[in-house]
Each structure stands twice: as structure tokens, then as C-alpha cells.
Design a protein around this motif. Structure first.
Motif, PDB file in Angstrom:
ATOM      1  N   SER A   1       0.831  -1.212   0.000  1.00  0.00           N
ATOM      2  CA  SER A   1       0.000   0.000   0.000  1.00  0.00           C
ATOM      3  C   SER A   1       0.860   1.254   0.000  1.00  0.00           C
ATOM      4  CB  SER A   1      -0.929  -0.007   1.222  1.00  0.00           C
ATOM      5  OG  SER A   1      -1.815  -1.101   1.172  1.00  0.00           O
ATOM      6  N   LEU A   2       1.882   1.285   0.871  1.00  0.00           N
ATOM      7  CA  LEU A   2       2.768   2.446   0.903  1.00  0.00           C
ATOM      8  C   LEU A   2       3.563   2.548  -0.394  1.00  0.00           C
ATOM      9  CD1 LEU A   2       4.045   4.811   2.462  1.00  0.00           C
ATOM     10  CD2 LEU A   2       5.701   3.179   3.412  1.00  0.00           C
ATOM     11  N   GLY A   3       4.025   1.400  -0.891  1.00  0.00           N
ATOM     12  CA  GLY A   3       4.822   1.398  -2.116  1.00  0.00           C
ATOM     13  C   GLY A   3       4.067   1.928  -3.316  1.00  0.00           C
ATOM     14  N   LYS A   4       2.820   1.549  -3.459  1.00  0.00           N
ATOM     15  CA  LYS A   4       2.021   2.037  -4.573  1.00  0.00           C
ATOM     16  C   LYS A   4       1.825   3.544  -4.497  1.00  0.00           C
ATOM     17  CE  LYS A   4       0.422   0.245  -7.497  1.00  0.00           C
ATOM     18  NZ  LYS A   4       0.961   0.014  -8.861  1.00  0.00           N
ATOM     19  N   GLN A   5       1.677   4.073  -3.294  1.00  0.00           N
ATOM     20  CA  GLN A   5       1.564   5.527  -3.144  1.00  0.00           C
ATOM     21  C   GLN A   5       2.870   6.212  -3.531  1.00  0.00           C
ATOM     22  OE1 GLN A   5      -0.150   7.271   0.309  1.00  0.00           O
ATOM     23  NE2 GLN A   5      -1.860   5.831   0.437  1.00  0.00           N
ATOM     24  N   LEU A   6       3.998   5.605  -3.169  1.00  0.00           N
ATOM     25  CA  LEU A   6       5.290   6.210  -3.466  1.00  0.00           C
ATOM     26  C   LEU A   6       5.574   6.195  -4.966  1.00  0.00           C
ATOM     27  CD1 LEU A   6       7.496   4.777  -0.569  1.00  0.00           C
ATOM     28  CD2 LEU A   6       6.572   7.082  -0.786  1.00  0.00           C
ATOM     29  N   THR A   7       5.333   5.064  -5.625  1.00  0.00           N
ATOM     30  CA  THR A   7       5.603   5.002  -7.061  1.00  0.00           C
ATOM     31  C   THR A   7       4.653   5.907  -7.837  1.00  0.00           C
ATOM     32  OG1 THR A   7       4.185   3.043  -7.293  1.00  0.00           O
ATOM     33  CG2 THR A   7       6.550   2.671  -6.928  1.00  0.00           C
TER      34      THR A   7
ATOM     35  N   ALA B   1      13.121   1.909  17.832  1.00  0.00           N
ATOM     36  CA  ALA B   1      12.198   2.442  16.835  1.00  0.00           C
ATOM     37  C   ALA B   1      12.299   3.959  16.723  1.00  0.00           C
ATOM     38  CB  ALA B   1      10.773   2.045  17.181  1.00  0.00           C
ATOM     39  N   ASP B   2      12.370   4.439  15.484  1.00  0.00           N
ATOM     40  CA  ASP B   2      12.297   5.876  15.217  1.00  0.00           C
ATOM     41  C   ASP B   2      10.863   6.303  14.938  1.00  0.00           C
ATOM     42  OD1 ASP B   2      15.211   6.398  15.233  1.00  0.00           O
ATOM     43  OD2 ASP B   2      15.214   5.121  13.472  1.00  0.00           O
ATOM     44  N   VAL B   3      10.069   5.363  14.452  1.00  0.00           N
ATOM     45  CA  VAL B   3       8.649   5.592  14.192  1.00  0.00           C
ATOM     46  C   VAL B   3       7.909   4.303  14.519  1.00  0.00           C
ATOM     47  CG1 VAL B   3       6.891   6.145  12.457  1.00  0.00           C
ATOM     48  CG2 VAL B   3       9.140   7.245  12.339  1.00  0.00           C
TER      49      VAL B   3
ATOM     50  N   SER C   1      -7.341   0.460   3.468  1.00  0.00           N
ATOM     51  CA  SER C   1      -7.980   1.646   2.894  1.00  0.00           C
ATOM     52  C   SER C   1      -6.988   2.723   2.488  1.00  0.00           C
ATOM     53  CB  SER C   1      -8.974   2.234   3.906  1.00  0.00           C
ATOM     54  OG  SER C   1      -8.278   2.772   5.037  1.00  0.00           O
ATOM     55  N   GLY C   2      -5.756   2.629   3.001  1.00  0.00           N
ATOM     56  CA  GLY C   2      -4.754   3.653   2.714  1.00  0.00           C
ATOM     57  C   GLY C   2      -4.796   4.826   3.660  1.00  0.00           C
ATOM     58  N   GLU C   3      -5.733   4.820   4.601  1.00  0.00           N
ATOM     59  CA  GLU C   3      -5.847   5.932   5.541  1.00  0.00           C
ATOM     60  C   GLU C   3      -4.612   6.014   6.441  1.00  0.00           C
ATOM     61  OE1 GLU C   3      -8.889   7.549   9.058  1.00  0.00           O
ATOM     62  OE2 GLU C   3      -9.363   5.743   7.909  1.00  0.00           O
ATOM     63  N   GLY C   4      -4.058   7.196   6.568  1.00  0.00           N
ATOM     64  CA  GLY C   4      -2.909   7.429   7.431  1.00  0.00           C
ATOM     65  C   GLY C   4      -1.561   7.248   6.760  1.00  0.00           C
ATOM     66  N   LEU C   5      -1.521   6.675   5.552  1.00  0.00           N
ATOM     67  CA  LEU C   5      -0.236   6.433   4.893  1.00  0.00           C
ATOM     68  C   LEU C   5       0.417   7.737   4.446  1.00  0.00           C
ATOM     69  CD1 LEU C   5      -1.025   3.245   2.770  1.00  0.00           C
ATOM     70  CD2 LEU C   5       0.291   3.400   4.893  1.00  0.00           C
ATOM     71  N   ALA C   6      -0.378   8.693   3.968  1.00  0.00           N
ATOM     72  CA  ALA C   6       0.186   9.982   3.558  1.00  0.00           C
ATOM     73  C   ALA C   6       0.798  10.698   4.751  1.00  0.00           C
ATOM     74  CB  ALA C   6      -0.901  10.839   2.904  1.00  0.00           C
ATOM     75  N   GLU C   7       0.108  10.653   5.893  1.00  0.00           N
ATOM     76  CA  GLU C   7       0.638  11.287   7.110  1.00  0.00           C
ATOM     77  C   GLU C   7       1.917  10.589   7.570  1.00  0.00           C
ATOM     78  OE1 GLU C   7      -2.409  10.357   6.556  1.00  0.00           O
ATOM     79  OE2 GLU C   7      -3.608  12.198   6.663  1.00  0.00           O
ATOM     80  N   LEU C   8       1.956   9.268   7.419  1.00  0.00           N
ATOM     81  CA  LEU C   8       3.166   8.525   7.793  1.00  0.00           C
ATOM     82  C   LEU C   8       4.339   8.949   6.929  1.00  0.00           C
ATOM     83  CD1 LEU C   8       4.839   6.275   9.095  1.00  0.00           C
ATOM     84  CD2 LEU C   8       3.794   4.665   7.480  1.00  0.00           C
ATOM     85  N   TRP C   9       4.139   9.051   5.610  1.00  0.00           N
ATOM     86  CA  TRP C   9       5.228   9.434   4.730  1.00  0.00           C
ATOM     87  C   TRP C   9       5.692  10.857   5.024  1.00  0.00           C
ATOM     88  CZ3 TRP C   9       8.962   7.313   2.434  1.00  0.00           C
ATOM     89  CH2 TRP C   9       9.693   7.996   1.465  1.00  0.00           C
ATOM     90  N   THR C  10       4.776  11.728   5.369  1.00  0.00           N
ATOM     91  CA  THR C  10       5.141  13.089   5.759  1.00  0.00           C
ATOM     92  C   THR C  10       6.039  13.062   6.989  1.00  0.00           C
ATOM     93  OG1 THR C  10       3.090  14.019   4.853  1.00  0.00           O
ATOM     94  CG2 THR C  10       4.249  15.328   6.507  1.00  0.00           C
ATOM     95  N   ALA C  11       5.707  12.200   7.957  1.00  0.00           N
ATOM     96  CA  ALA C  11       6.530  12.083   9.168  1.00  0.00           C
ATOM     97  C   ALA C  11       7.910  11.528   8.839  1.00  0.00           C
ATOM     98  CB  ALA C  11       5.828  11.187  10.189  1.00  0.00           C
ATOM     99  N   LEU C  12       7.969  10.545   7.939  1.00  0.00           N
ATOM    100  CA  LEU C  12       9.260   9.967   7.556  1.00  0.00           C
ATOM    101  C   LEU C  12      10.125  10.989   6.827  1.00  0.00           C
ATOM    102  CD1 LEU C  12       8.107   6.428   6.337  1.00  0.00           C
ATOM    103  CD2 LEU C  12       9.375   6.971   8.430  1.00  0.00           C
ATOM    104  N   GLU C  13       9.527  11.762   5.939  1.00  0.00           N
ATOM    105  CA  GLU C  13      10.286  12.803   5.243  1.00  0.00           C
ATOM    106  C   GLU C  13      10.754  13.876   6.217  1.00  0.00           C
ATOM    107  OE1 GLU C  13       7.628  13.928   1.948  1.00  0.00           O
ATOM    108  OE2 GLU C  13       9.212  13.158   0.633  1.00  0.00           O
ATOM    109  N   GLY C  14       9.907  14.188   7.198  1.00  0.00           N
ATOM    110  CA  GLY C  14      10.323  15.161   8.212  1.00  0.00           C
ATOM    111  C   GLY C  14      11.521  14.665   8.999  1.00  0.00           C
ATOM    112  N   TYR C  15      11.511  13.375   9.331  1.00  0.00           N
ATOM    113  CA  TYR C  15      12.652  12.764  10.015  1.00  0.00           C
ATOM    114  C   TYR C  15      13.906  12.882   9.163  1.00  0.00           C
ATOM    115  CZ  TYR C  15      15.675   9.053  11.810  1.00  0.00           C
ATOM    116  OH  TYR C  15      16.762   8.339  12.288  1.00  0.00           O
TER     117      TYR C  15
END
Length: 364
Positions: free
Chosen positions: A114-120, A235-237, A283-297
């Protein structure tokens, strides 16, 4: 581009990167001592050829002594190229390395897909190094991660490489860190290393990634107590998966438990407080927020130099890991050790000889 076809006929010795239309092109000079196969693999990696990447990974995973020399030659060229790319980028790494661990049933494969499909979909190129457990008796493994990621498997911007652990502790193979370098040269800017399960032996991934993500199902407090000292401190996240349907309430409860537990855990990185996020891989809910947190890190760790320092420390860890494995292998091959080992091991098993005494005798 036609430049990618100018390599044939020359052998590699020195190489540098030239920027053209936003891409890095490999240039080469001759060295007759370099093996032709290594040259072809290197050229293929520079051209982002998936077949060359697969062959290169197979080469670095070999236990054949002659092929291992070829693998080290290839890896040396790869490392130097990546170093020059970083210099072109003012020290910024060419990829973002993400370690992912979690207990069985956490939904790691579904989460990665799910995360990978959003990234690609947003232009990233993703490599997934999925490590499968090996049988302790046969040495075989299921290597089933591709079947659990059907959509990501056929995505041209994604590359999935399942590898057996072959009994290697730490939940990752001995060549995982080398495979990361190969994927980086092949143009994958996000690399996810999925490890086997969770436990004290699963922490090796933290020594080869930029950020360590712990994926948890909406479980009860017993799992939290069992994991708190072993993995949570690394864990960092922290991500609570399966936060959908009837499990939303349970996910919120376990999220609160982890937030409370983290108050008593010292953060691994200065200035970074590990967030606890809820997502639904379905459902993909929360994945965008997770990626935002990872990029912020990533931005924060890059800006204050902690990411570069972390990678320097990791290289030293990799060095000693390789030394330890090579020394043990050489020890087992020694003629005197091979002659004494069966008898001494038999005496230790029967309690006739303390393990320490047997070890000292073999080492002497």
C-alpha cells in the motif's frame, strides 16, 4: 539516451558521474585486470537494468570464493560511484533507507504494498528487500513475499527481492547491506528492508537503515511489555496497522499505550521524539501522514548531520560483522580444528568438558 550505450569494449578502472538532463551517467577508463562480467554488471546497474541488478545481487550473495572476489570488485566500484553522487548532491544520500520490523500478523507485506504504490505513484522508485526465514534443517525458505505483493510486483517503478536468511541472526542476510548499495546505483531512491519477525535477534536492521519503523497490529498490552526493551527502544517511528473497521478502537488504545511507554524510553536520535501513528493498509488511511513524518525525520536528520554520522557508524558495524563471519569461517576450515572439533563437541554435549575449556583448546 545514447550515452548509455557507449560503454561496450572498455574495461573499468576509474569512473566519474556527469550530470546530464538531471541524470548521472557513468564514464569509464580502461583496466585490463577488471573482469568483463563485472564491467557488464556495473554498466547495467548504471543503466538501471533490472536483470543486471538481479544478477549483481545473486553475485554478492554467493559463497563461492572466486565469485566473492568478483563481487567485492563490483561493490568497490559501486561504492565509489555512490560517493561521487553524494558529493554532487552536497553530501545528501542518494536514497532513503527504511527498516521495517513487526511481529507475525502485523500485515507487513500488505503495508509495504500500500505504501509502495503511493510512493511510485508520486514518482519514487522503490526497492523492497524482503528477508524470508530459512529452515534450520534444510536451509530452504518460502520466498513468498512477491505473492503477497501482487500489485507492487508488476509495478515498473518497484523492485522486490526476497532473500533467505540462511540461518543468519538479526533477521537480515549477511549481504543485505551490500544489496542496498546495488539498488541505490540502479536508481532506487527509497529502499525498504523488511525483516523476519520481532525479537532480540531482529535488531541488525537498525544498523543498516536511516530510519527504523516498528509495525504493530492493534494487539493488547502483553505484546507491548514483551517488546518494550527489545525493539521499542530502537524504533524511530511506531506504526499501528489495521486501524479500520472494528479494530479502530483497539488501535487507538494500543496507540495510547505506546505513547505512554515512550515517555520512559530514551530517544535514539537527539531532537527526535518517535511518533506513534495509526494506518490502514487496506484503505490507505494514514499512509500519507506517515510518509510526511518519515520525510520530516529525513530532513531533520540530514540538516543537523545526524544521518551522515549514523551511516558512518553503520559502515564500521558492517566491517566488523564481515570480519567476525570471515574469522569464524576460517576457524572452521582449519585442519587442526576440524580434527579436534567433533570429539570436543561430543564431550561438551555429554557434560564431560566445560564449553569454555573446549573453546580455549580449539583456539589454542
Amino acid at each position: 539516451m545514447h550515452s548509455m550505450h557507449l560503454y561496450s569494449g572498455s574495461l573499468l578502472r576509474a569512473y566519474r558521474f556527469h550530470k546530464y538532463a538531471g541524470k548521472y551517467l557513468c564514464r569509464q577508463t580502461s583496466n585490463k585486470a577488471t573482469d568483463l562480467m563485472v564491467e557488464e554488471l556495473f554498466e547495467g546497474l548504471c543503466a538501471r537494468n533490472r536483470t543486471s541488478l538481479a544478477r549483481s545481487i545473486t553475485l554478492v550473495e554467493t559463497s563461492n570464493p572466486d565469485k566473492k572476489k568478483l563481487a567485492q570488485s563490483l561493490l568497490s566500484m559501486v561504492a565509489n560511484n555512490l560517493k561521487q553522487q553524494e558529493e554532487e548532491r552536497n553530501g545528501a544520500p542518494v536514497s532513503f533507507r527504511i527498516g521495517l520490523s513487526g511481529p507475525p500478523g502485523a500485515g507487513k507485506s500488505t503495508f509495504i504494498e500500500s505504501l509502495g504504490k503511493q510512493l511510485t505513484a508520486t514518482g519514487h522508485r522503490l526497492a523492497v528487500l524482503a528477508v524470508d526465514p530459512s529452515s534450520s534443517t534444510t536451509g530452504g525458505s518460502l520466498l513468498g513475499d512477491k505473492t503477497r505483493m501482487p500489485r507492487l510486483t508488476v509495478d515498473p517503478a518497484a523492485y522486490i527481492r526476497p532473500s533467505p536468511t540462511r540461518g543468519h541472526l538479526g533477521g537480515v542476510t549477511r549481504s543485505t547491506n551490500e544489496t542496498i548499495l546495488l539498488c541505490e546505483l540502479a536508481g532506487y531512491d527509497v529502499i525498504i528492508v523488511e525483516t523476519v519477525g520481532v525479537g532480540q535477534s531482529e535488531i541488525s536492521v537498525a544498523d543498516m537503515v536511516d530510519v527504523f519503523v516498528l509495525l504493530m497490529p492493534p494487539a493488547g498490552g502483553d505484546e507491548l511489555q514483551g517488546l518494550k526493551r527489545g525493539i521499542v527502544e530502537l524504533a524511530d517511528v511506531i506504526v499501528i496497522n489495521k486501524s479500520d473497521g472494528d479494530l479502530v478502537a483497539a488501535a487507538r488504545r494500543i496507540q495510547a499505550e505506546y505513547l505512554s511507554a515512550l515517555k520512559f524510553v530514551r530517544p535514539r536520535q537527539a531532537g527526535w521524539k518517535p511518533p506513534v501513528l495509526r494506518v490502514s493498509s487496506r484503505s490507505g488511511e494514514g499512509l500519507a501522514e506517515l510518509w510526511t513524518a518519515l520525510e520530516g525525520y529525513r530532513r531533520q536528520m540530514t540538516a543537523d548531520g545526524q544521518l551522515a554520522a549514523r551511516r558512518r557508524r553503520q559502515r564500521a558495524v558492517w566491517l566488523w560483522a564481515q570480519i567476525q563471519e570471515a574469522v569464524v569461517a576460517a576457524f572452521r576450515r582449519d585442519a587442526v580444528v576440524s580434527a579436534l572439533l567433533p570429539r570436543l563437541e561430543k564431550d561438551v554435549r555429554r557434560g564431560r568438558l566445560p564449553p569454555g575449556a573446549a573453546a580455549d583448546r580449539l583456539l589454542d
